[in-house]
Write an enzyme that holds these catalytic residues in place. Sequence first.
Site, PDB file in Angstrom:
ATOM      1  N   LYS A 275       0.855  -1.186   0.000  1.00  0.00           N
ATOM      2  CA  LYS A 275       0.000   0.000   0.000  1.00  0.00           C
ATOM      3  C   LYS A 275       0.890   1.235   0.000  1.00  0.00           C
ATOM      4  O   LYS A 275       1.257   1.763   1.060  1.00  0.00           O
ATOM      5  CB  LYS A 275      -0.915  -0.002   1.222  1.00  0.00           C
ATOM      6  N   ARG A 350      -9.850 -12.201   1.942  1.00  0.00           N
ATOM      7  CA  ARG A 350     -10.583 -13.356   1.426  1.00  0.00           C
ATOM      8  C   ARG A 350      -9.773 -14.643   1.575  1.00  0.00           C
ATOM      9  O   ARG A 350     -10.330 -15.730   1.745  1.00  0.00           O
ATOM     10  CB  ARG A 350     -10.972 -13.112  -0.034  1.00  0.00           C
TER      11      ARG A 350
END
Length: 515
Positions: A275, A350
Site C-alpha cells: 500500500k 478473502r
Amino acid sequence: MGSVRFPVDFATDLKDKKFDGIVLVTDCIEKLPAALQCLLAPLKEYKQVDAAVHSEVVLLKVPGVPGDRLVFAPTGPLDRDYDDVRRFTDAAVAGMKRALKAGMQSPLLVCPAHSTFKESTLVSVLGALHALYVPLEVREAYPEKPHKVDALGFWVPGEAEGRRIKHLACALESGRVVCRDIGGSDPERMAAPLVVKYVEELFNNTPIKVCVVSDVKQLEKEYPCLAAVNRCANAVPRHQARVIKLEYTGEGPIDQTLLLVGKGITYDTGGADIKAGGFMAGMHRDKCGSAAVAGFFQVLAELKPKNLKVLGAMAMVRNSVGADCYVADELITSRAQRRIRVGNTDAEGRMVMADLLSEMKERALSEVAPELFTIATLTGHAIRAMGPNYSIIMDNGPARSVANAQQWKKAGDELGDVFEISNVRREDFDFHRGKSEYEDILQCNNLPSSATPRGHQTPAAFLIMASGLDQHGVDSEKPLRYSHIDIAGSSGPFPGIPTGAPILAMATNYILHRL
C-alpha cells in the site's frame, strides 16, 4: 484489560439527586410528557433568544433539576422520508459530548418515548455509551480512570421498562466495547497472540468455549490460504498468526446454528503489492470483522439466549511484507482442494477466511438449521458504492430464498445498525474463474477494489468458490445458507472510534426475540 461493562442506572424521578445534570434528547419540546413538563418553560424562554434551539446542542441553567443544568440535544425532524432512528443516536452522542465539556460526572439522559421509533430510549442510551467509550490503551495507561464519567443514568416512566433497557444496553454495549477494543487497538497491542490473551481472559468462567490454533504446521495443513498470508509474519514471534475458535450452546433443544468467520488482519501492509502513497495508515482496523465476532459472543455470554448455537472463527493474521511474503502468481490449493492463482497480495482478507469458511461448511452439514457468514472490512469498493456508514450484506441462493438479507436489514433498522443489500451475480463468478489450465480460481485482479467493477460483490463469489460452498447452492441436495457481510464502511472512522457494527443488528436478528 479492565472491565468491558459500563456503570449504567435508571431513574423514574427526573429530579433524582444522584445525578448532576440532564441531557434531553427529543424532536419536539412541545410534546414532552407530563413528567417532563418542568423542562418546557426554560426551553421556551431560551428559544426566545436563540432560534437555533431546535437544531444545535445548547446548555441551560435550570434551577431545581439535577446539577441545575440541562443539555438539550435536538434530533431534528423525524417524519421525513429519509429520517431513521439514527437521529437519536446522533443527538445522544452530541449531547453527551457537550455534557462532558460542561463537567458532568453523573449525567441523566432523558429521551421520552417516540410513537414511530419504539426503541428510541435504548438507541439513545447506546449512543451516549458510544460517546463515553474509553480506548483500551487509555484504560490500561490510566487504570484509575477507566470511564469518562462515574455513571450514566437514563430516565424512564416505569421500573420494568428501566430494568429492560438497562439489561439490554449493558449487554449490547459490552459486546461493542470488545469489538472496539480488538478492532481499534494498534497493531502491536492487538497482534494475534495478544488478541488470544484478551479473548481467553474475557471468556474465562463464561458459557463461551475458546480453542486456539497456533502451530504453524497445523495452520499450513488445515488452512493453506491463511498460512500463505502468515508466511512472512511468522518469522516474527509476536506477529505470528492465530485462529481463535469460539463456541456457544444455549440451553434447551437447538433450533438454529450460526457459523461466523471474521477477518482479523492485525495489520495490512498490502504485502508484496504494498500500500504505497500513504494508503497504509489506518490498516490496523482491518481486524474489525473478527472483532465483531468476539463482540457478538460477548453479547451471547451476557444474555445467554436459549435454543441457539453459535460457532465462531477469528482469523488473526498480519499481512506483512518481506523476503518470505506470498506474492502474485503463486498457486495455492485451498482446504476445499481448489487451485487458486494469487492475483494481488492486498486481497489477503478473502484468503484468510476461505479455508475457515470451508471448515465451517463441513461443520454445518451436521448442525441444526445452519447459517454461515463471513464478516470483514473487505473492500474499499463497499465504501465507494454505499458510503461510509453502511454495512452491506450479500446472500447466496439458499439464503436469498428465505430473504435473509432483508431480515438483517430490518433488524439493523431497529437500533440504527443499518444495512444495504447487494446481490452476487453470474459476472462475479465469471470474474474469478481460472484464466488458464493451471488454476481453478483467480483470487483477484491487480487493481484496487474501488477501481474494479462490482468490487465488493466479486469477493463473495470468490469465497463461495474457494470454500466449496458452490456445491451447496439451490441446485444441491444439501443446500447451505451463506451470507457475506462487508463492514468496510460501517466499522467506523479513522481517526476515530470503531462503531461495533454489525453487533446490534446481529443481536436484534438472532438474540433479542429469544429473551
